[in-house]
Design an enzyme around this catalytic site. Sequence first.
Site, PDB file in Angstrom:
ATOM      1  N   HIS A   1       0.072  -1.739  -1.606  1.00 46.43           N
ATOM      2  CA  HIS A   1       0.359  -1.373  -0.222  1.00 46.43           C
ATOM      3  C   HIS A   1       0.728   0.110  -0.210  1.00 46.43           C
ATOM      4  O   HIS A   1       1.789   0.501  -0.708  1.00 46.43           O
ATOM      5  CB  HIS A   1       1.501  -2.209   0.349  1.00 46.43           C
ATOM      6  CG  HIS A   1       1.144  -3.643   0.543  1.00 46.43           C
ATOM      7  ND1 HIS A   1       2.078  -4.665   0.517  1.00 46.43           N
ATOM      8  CD2 HIS A   1      -0.055  -4.248   0.764  1.00 46.43           C
ATOM      9  CE1 HIS A   1       1.474  -5.821   0.716  1.00 46.43           C
ATOM     10  NE2 HIS A   1       0.184  -5.589   0.862  1.00 46.43           N
TER      11      HIS A   1
ATOM     12  N   GLU B   1       4.252   1.699   0.772  1.00 39.96           N
ATOM     13  CA  GLU B   1       5.447   1.257   0.056  1.00 39.96           C
ATOM     14  C   GLU B   1       5.649   2.144  -1.171  1.00 39.96           C
ATOM     15  O   GLU B   1       5.427   1.725  -2.313  1.00 39.96           O
ATOM     16  CB  GLU B   1       5.328  -0.217  -0.301  1.00 39.96           C
ATOM     17  CG  GLU B   1       5.243  -1.104   0.935  1.00 39.96           C
ATOM     18  CD  GLU B   1       4.940  -2.564   0.621  1.00 39.96           C
ATOM     19  OE1 GLU B   1       4.820  -2.896  -0.573  1.00 39.96           O
ATOM     20  OE2 GLU B   1       4.821  -3.364   1.566  1.00 39.96           O
TER      21      GLU B   1
ATOM     22  N   HIS C   1       6.637  -3.564  -5.010  1.00 39.10           N
ATOM     23  CA  HIS C   1       6.429  -3.427  -3.564  1.00 39.10           C
ATOM     24  C   HIS C   1       7.669  -2.825  -2.911  1.00 39.10           C
ATOM     25  O   HIS C   1       8.680  -2.568  -3.555  1.00 39.10           O
ATOM     26  CB  HIS C   1       6.138  -4.797  -2.931  1.00 39.10           C
ATOM     27  CG  HIS C   1       4.762  -5.309  -3.185  1.00 39.10           C
ATOM     28  ND1 HIS C   1       3.817  -5.453  -2.192  1.00 39.10           N
ATOM     29  CD2 HIS C   1       4.165  -5.713  -4.326  1.00 39.10           C
ATOM     30  CE1 HIS C   1       2.699  -5.922  -2.710  1.00 39.10           C
ATOM     31  NE2 HIS C   1       2.885  -6.097  -4.008  1.00 39.10           N
TER      32      HIS C   1
ATOM     33  N   GLU D   1      10.330  -6.666  -4.800  1.00 40.23           N
ATOM     34  CA  GLU D   1      10.516  -6.038  -3.493  1.00 40.23           C
ATOM     35  C   GLU D   1      11.746  -5.141  -3.533  1.00 40.23           C
ATOM     36  O   GLU D   1      12.861  -5.610  -3.739  1.00 40.23           O
ATOM     37  CB  GLU D   1      10.687  -7.106  -2.409  1.00 40.23           C
ATOM     38  CG  GLU D   1       9.498  -8.043  -2.243  1.00 40.23           C
ATOM     39  CD  GLU D   1       8.379  -7.423  -1.429  1.00 40.23           C
ATOM     40  OE1 GLU D   1       8.560  -6.271  -0.965  1.00 40.23           O
ATOM     41  OE2 GLU D   1       7.343  -8.079  -1.251  1.00 40.23           O
TER      42      GLU D   1
END
EC number: 3.4.17.-
Length: 840
Positions: free
Chosen positions: A424, A427, A520, A592
């Site tokens: 992504h 990010e 991420h 994350e």
Amino acid sequence: MFPALETHLKQTIPDPYEDFMYRHLQYYGYFKAQRGSLPNSATHQHVRKNNPQYLLHGSLGGKDDLIPDTLQKEKLLWPTSLSSAVHRQIEAINRDSHMLSLPHLRSRQLLYDELDEVNPRLREPQELFSILSTKRPLLAPRWPIECEVIKESIHHIEWAPPQPEYFYQPKGNEKVPEIVGEKKGTVVYQLDSVPTEGSYFTSSRVGGKQGIIKELAVTLQGPEDNTLLFESRFECGNLQKAVRVDTYEYELTLRTDLYTNRHTQWFYFRVQNTRKDATYRFTIVNLLKPKSLYTVGMKPLLYSQMDANTRNIGWRREGNEIKYCKNNMDDGQQPFYCLTWTIQFPYDQDTCFFAHFYPYTYTDLQCYLLSVANNPIQSQFCKLQTLCRSLAGNTVYLLTITNPSQTPQEAAAKKAVVLSARVHPGESNGSWVMKGFLDFILSNSPDAQLLRDIFVFKVLPMLNPDGVIVGNYRCSLAGRDLNRHYKTILKESFPCIWYTRNMIKRLLEEREVLLYCDFHGHSRKNNTFLYGCNNNNRKYWLHERVFPLMLSKNAPDRFSFHSCNFKVQKCKEGTGRVVMWRMGILNSYTMESTFGGSTLGSKRDTHFTIEDLKSLGYHVCDTLLDFCDPDQTKFTQCLAELKELLRQEIHKKFHELGQDVDLEESWSDISLSDIESSTSGSDSSLSDGLPVHLANIADELTQKKMFKKKKKKSLQTRKQRNEQYQKKNLMWKLKLTEDTSEFASTLQKHPAFFKNSESSSFLPMRNENPRLNETNLNRRDKDTSLDPSMTTLILPKNKGRMQTNLNRRDKDTSLDPSMTTLILPKNKGRMQVLHLIYCI
């Protein structure tokens, strides 16, 4: 006798091999020379040896790039480095770029130390797979041909704030902005051509769109003009439009991910012509997520060029009166949300940048990898390869990190660890965690050496370079979220993902992969946490939770184990985490890292800094050592703690349901997925499916099929035909006269009008038998009678066939050539009935 020693000998006839290699390498961007000339390979290697860090600036891959242009010249550009002085050299070289113009040599094998001295030596063989080295140039980033790109070099220094940067504490009186837009404001910056939904990626080139770069910002009227000058046409930049609605107030519109109409979250832009004492208000008007960390105290990032140059201060959290709320815009399709904040710039006439998070560009990565490739020690255990090329032709790098093994058996016994980041593009948290991991694993630390001894690390530092370059938040140039396509078979549309999965598949055939982790960023939760996959094998029950628990103990003020989730949802089946788990990697995770900060321990209510993120990369390495320690004491303790935590969670769930249950015997048989809530959903399901160019074709085909279906009448069933017949028959009877007895007597008085009436029978009229052999009425009308006021008219044969379409039921029938009988009304009023009778 020795033509190779004649340094100024002119080559009038091109060498076929040299010509072939020139054209081949030109396709990959290594040479951009004048038409008809050949590159001097010896000279190039001489320059690379003395100046190993240079960029070959030119375009490749597009149709125009395959043909040498007499106006194009070969430019030597120094890459971005961590030194601002080097960046000033870059700009100077950009202004005064020159072209290598030296005589070509016949020999391809001999090299010379000096151009004026004859001291030949054999050329060293080139490495087959290494891309970044002292012998190979870096390739400049490639952009879609629709994108304009400014020529200025953007560079930011790394800086760690000396004091914690606390969250913003809402006061409750923050202003809710009323969006006025262009009607009451003045557009001061707007991108001309932005590829959106309906278009798709076609080709790319270095530098993006050809032609003169337009000046999109407004022209200042004088030194007293305090209008801000906006710009975002650089790597990772994202700003589509700026509208000035008051003296110091601006409404900003972000560009959606290219070739889509969604995913507005990442922003990164430049402002110039600032005023020190003024309070500015900025409002981003087209955000799409209903929840954001800005509602719980997250601040935007500010970078001042003057602060960086004079005080060595980099990115810092700034902003007041921060509010994230739904705005008053409504396009009838989806609601928009706005982020508003106020700020005071530190200097007059400063150049400043705003960003959603700390930017990390594709050029930053290439410069880091170049330093690794040129390090004589690190290059011994870190091999850099090209995994594939992206859609735009940018290199997707693969690093293999391990110490050389003494024997083949020792090499084969090593387990593998696969790490990746930036699938992504918005990010950038993942890149900073990855940088921290690489800094540690490539160091001379004893723990790092031990990890290199026992593992083979496969590292993919940037899976989506195209999206990173253009400033997308979530998608690639295919207009789709790559982290939903790990099961794809479309190699040409999703090359980065297809080759990653294929590489891991081959790796699994060679050795055991102990761990897979994809880095991420998260926009709605604070802290750092992992998503994993519940293991259904009772032998390894809860083992997938041991590594996250260990990581939470090693980084207690940054990592939250209670935020981890291990439920495998159907909508996540295409993610890297789930696909690798189904391929057999038990410890398969998504890490994350928040865009905000920490709510834990000593860092409670403070923003994450670059150093915080890099430290998480170090803690991944530290946790790997604990996880694989031959002494299983830590592992056993964590497993026992996990069982107790799970027991408490099950009791809590049953208590919420108002049930009491004895878990002494069968509590371990309860499905873990039943007691876990689903992860906070992302909007990537909107970007799942075919790449946009194939989706457009599919939509066109679907519309054509729907049009054909509407045009073509569907066949009726027997039941439908019978119902339709009965309905028409009833309507026909209602139109006929009511006196059936008089109609019967009329038929008896005029039997001559019907030939062979004795043998006639009433047959049903069907489409497949339009010619009737009977003179009587159709069986559908056998119970009806004609009005006595009717008269009959017999037409002679020589009048020809009568073509009539008065009765729709008989439109496909033909009249008998011998006789036609018409029943006509006597009076001149409205005809009550008209019926055709066909005779033999």
